[in-house]
Motif scaffolding. Sequence first.
Motif, PDB file in Angstrom:
ATOM      1  N   ALA A   7      33.999 -25.106   7.548  1.00 17.99           N
ATOM      2  CA  ALA A   7      34.133 -26.496   7.107  1.00 17.99           C
ATOM      3  C   ALA A   7      33.166 -27.400   7.857  1.00 17.99           C
ATOM      4  O   ALA A   7      32.565 -28.306   7.268  1.00 17.99           O
ATOM      5  CB  ALA A   7      35.571 -26.976   7.321  1.00 17.99           C
ATOM      6  N   ALA A  11      30.185 -29.726   6.329  1.00 16.60           N
ATOM      7  CA  ALA A  11      30.037 -31.132   6.708  1.00 16.60           C
ATOM      8  C   ALA A  11      28.641 -31.404   7.227  1.00 16.60           C
ATOM      9  O   ALA A  11      28.024 -32.430   6.901  1.00 16.60           O
ATOM     10  CB  ALA A  11      31.080 -31.496   7.770  1.00 16.60           C
ATOM     11  N   LEU A 152      41.438 -29.395   9.631  1.00 14.02           N
ATOM     12  CA  LEU A 152      40.535 -29.475   8.482  1.00 14.02           C
ATOM     13  C   LEU A 152      40.612 -30.854   7.828  1.00 14.02           C
ATOM     14  O   LEU A 152      39.602 -31.398   7.377  1.00 14.02           O
ATOM     15  CB  LEU A 152      40.873 -28.376   7.474  1.00 14.02           C
ATOM     16  CG  LEU A 152      40.537 -26.943   7.903  1.00 14.02           C
ATOM     17  CD1 LEU A 152      41.032 -25.955   6.855  1.00 14.02           C
ATOM     18  CD2 LEU A 152      39.033 -26.773   8.127  1.00 14.02           C
ATOM     19  N   ARG A 153      41.801 -31.422   7.776  1.00  8.31           N
ATOM     20  CA  ARG A 153      41.956 -32.741   7.161  1.00  8.31           C
ATOM     21  C   ARG A 153      41.235 -33.814   7.965  1.00  8.31           C
ATOM     22  O   ARG A 153      40.517 -34.647   7.403  1.00  8.31           O
ATOM     23  CB  ARG A 153      43.439 -33.089   7.029  1.00  8.31           C
ATOM     24  CG  ARG A 153      43.693 -34.364   6.238  1.00  8.31           C
ATOM     25  CD  ARG A 153      45.164 -34.617   6.052  1.00  8.31           C
ATOM     26  NE  ARG A 153      45.811 -34.980   7.304  1.00  8.31           N
ATOM     27  CZ  ARG A 153      47.106 -35.268   7.411  1.00  8.31           C
ATOM     28  NH1 ARG A 153      47.891 -35.191   6.348  1.00  8.31           N
ATOM     29  NH2 ARG A 153      47.620 -35.609   8.566  1.00  8.31           N
ATOM     30  N   SER A 154      41.396 -33.773   9.298  1.00 12.01           N
ATOM     31  CA  SER A 154      40.715 -34.780  10.118  1.00 12.01           C
ATOM     32  C   SER A 154      39.205 -34.615  10.034  1.00 12.01           C
ATOM     33  O   SER A 154      38.459 -35.593  10.051  1.00 12.01           O
ATOM     34  CB  SER A 154      41.183 -34.687  11.572  1.00 12.01           C
ATOM     35  OG  SER A 154      40.678 -33.538  12.211  1.00 12.01           O
ATOM     36  N   LEU A 155      38.738 -33.371   9.926  1.00  5.13           N
ATOM     37  CA  LEU A 155      37.304 -33.118   9.769  1.00  5.13           C
ATOM     38  C   LEU A 155      36.799 -33.706   8.451  1.00  5.13           C
ATOM     39  O   LEU A 155      35.729 -34.321   8.405  1.00  5.13           O
ATOM     40  CB  LEU A 155      37.028 -31.622   9.812  1.00  5.13           C
ATOM     41  CG  LEU A 155      35.585 -31.196   9.505  1.00  5.13           C
ATOM     42  CD1 LEU A 155      34.610 -31.798  10.517  1.00  5.13           C
ATOM     43  CD2 LEU A 155      35.468 -29.673   9.504  1.00  5.13           C
ATOM     44  N   ALA A 156      37.572 -33.531   7.384  1.00  7.57           N
ATOM     45  CA  ALA A 156      37.162 -34.062   6.078  1.00  7.57           C
ATOM     46  C   ALA A 156      37.049 -35.588   6.120  1.00  7.57           C
ATOM     47  O   ALA A 156      36.084 -36.157   5.604  1.00  7.57           O
ATOM     48  CB  ALA A 156      38.159 -33.632   5.004  1.00  7.57           C
ATOM     49  N   PHE A 157      38.023 -36.251   6.737  1.00  6.96           N
ATOM     50  CA  PHE A 157      37.969 -37.710   6.849  1.00  6.96           C
ATOM     51  C   PHE A 157      36.783 -38.158   7.693  1.00  6.96           C
ATOM     52  O   PHE A 157      36.080 -39.105   7.349  1.00  6.96           O
ATOM     53  CB  PHE A 157      39.268 -38.241   7.463  1.00  6.96           C
ATOM     54  CG  PHE A 157      40.397 -38.356   6.480  1.00  6.96           C
ATOM     55  CD1 PHE A 157      40.248 -39.082   5.307  1.00  6.96           C
ATOM     56  CD2 PHE A 157      41.616 -37.741   6.724  1.00  6.96           C
ATOM     57  CE1 PHE A 157      41.294 -39.203   4.395  1.00  6.96           C
ATOM     58  CE2 PHE A 157      42.663 -37.850   5.828  1.00  6.96           C
ATOM     59  CZ  PHE A 157      42.507 -38.578   4.658  1.00  6.96           C
ATOM     60  N   ALA A 159      33.938 -36.468   8.381  1.00  7.38           N
ATOM     61  CA  ALA A 159      32.665 -36.168   7.731  1.00  7.38           C
ATOM     62  C   ALA A 159      32.381 -37.128   6.583  1.00  7.38           C
ATOM     63  O   ALA A 159      31.240 -37.570   6.402  1.00  7.38           O
ATOM     64  CB  ALA A 159      32.670 -34.725   7.225  1.00  7.38           C
ATOM     65  N   THR A 160      33.401 -37.463   5.809  1.00  3.39           N
ATOM     66  CA  THR A 160      33.209 -38.409   4.702  1.00  3.39           C
ATOM     67  C   THR A 160      32.786 -39.780   5.218  1.00  3.39           C
ATOM     68  O   THR A 160      31.830 -40.382   4.715  1.00  3.39           O
ATOM     69  CB  THR A 160      34.503 -38.540   3.889  1.00  3.39           C
ATOM     70  OG1 THR A 160      34.862 -37.266   3.349  1.00  3.39           O
ATOM     71  CG2 THR A 160      34.334 -39.540   2.751  1.00  3.39           C
TER      72      THR A 160
END
Length: 255
Positions: A7, A11, A152-157, A159-160
Amino acid sequence: MSPLVIAALVALLALVLVHVVTPYLRFLEGTPRSIWLSVAGGVSVAYVFVHFMPELAESRETVAKAAGELGLADRHVFLIALAGLLTFYGLHRLAQTSRSRREGEPVQGGRGSEGRAEASTSPRVFWIHMASFSVYNALVGYLLFHREVMTLRSLAFFATAMALHFVVTDYGLNEDDKEPYRRIGRWVLVAAVVAGWLLGLLTDVPEAAVAVLTAFLGGGVVLNVLKEEVPSERQSRFWAFAGGAAAYSALLLAL
């Protein structure tokens, strides 16, 4: 590779892509300011205040203990955020001064008058920009692996928010440095974010160091967004900025 490493690699590729393509996104150009730039700015600022700052508040005791021998209070982490803001404000003023001198006009708050060809910054200021934003980018790349909350959720936020923030900063650098940025600068920043990612993959640092890096980055994000949105000649889209901030804040709070 673990799911988190995969992930983080995805990113990283997204952040690299932003640097490569942003100077050529013509729909971002013109006055009034593009609605998409204002939305992106709102999202990245919302992330700082809704996600970064609460994490920093929780970690301030850790930072205070690490800096205890220096006699610093538990507000140390917020002073670092202020240092990040001041650093990038100084860089912004340096770019303004350089461009104004090359145009032979007084230093102003914006990037010049509409309809007039504008000068780029001097080579010296360009490389100061690149050195400073390389550190900034390396911090972002490093924090893909080392944040207060590693999911993974914190990484997605994260990176976005950083990808949209890079759109805003890349647009500003392209306006300030022009051809040197398109020819050399964006590749320097690509190398910096990749280097930060590799450093994050291969090394681990104490929790206090992560908080310090996060604080400095948070201060820089706030300044780099507001310097693009606030000047009156930008004719920024307040409702787009506010809408982006509100929507991303709601998403962060709901999930």
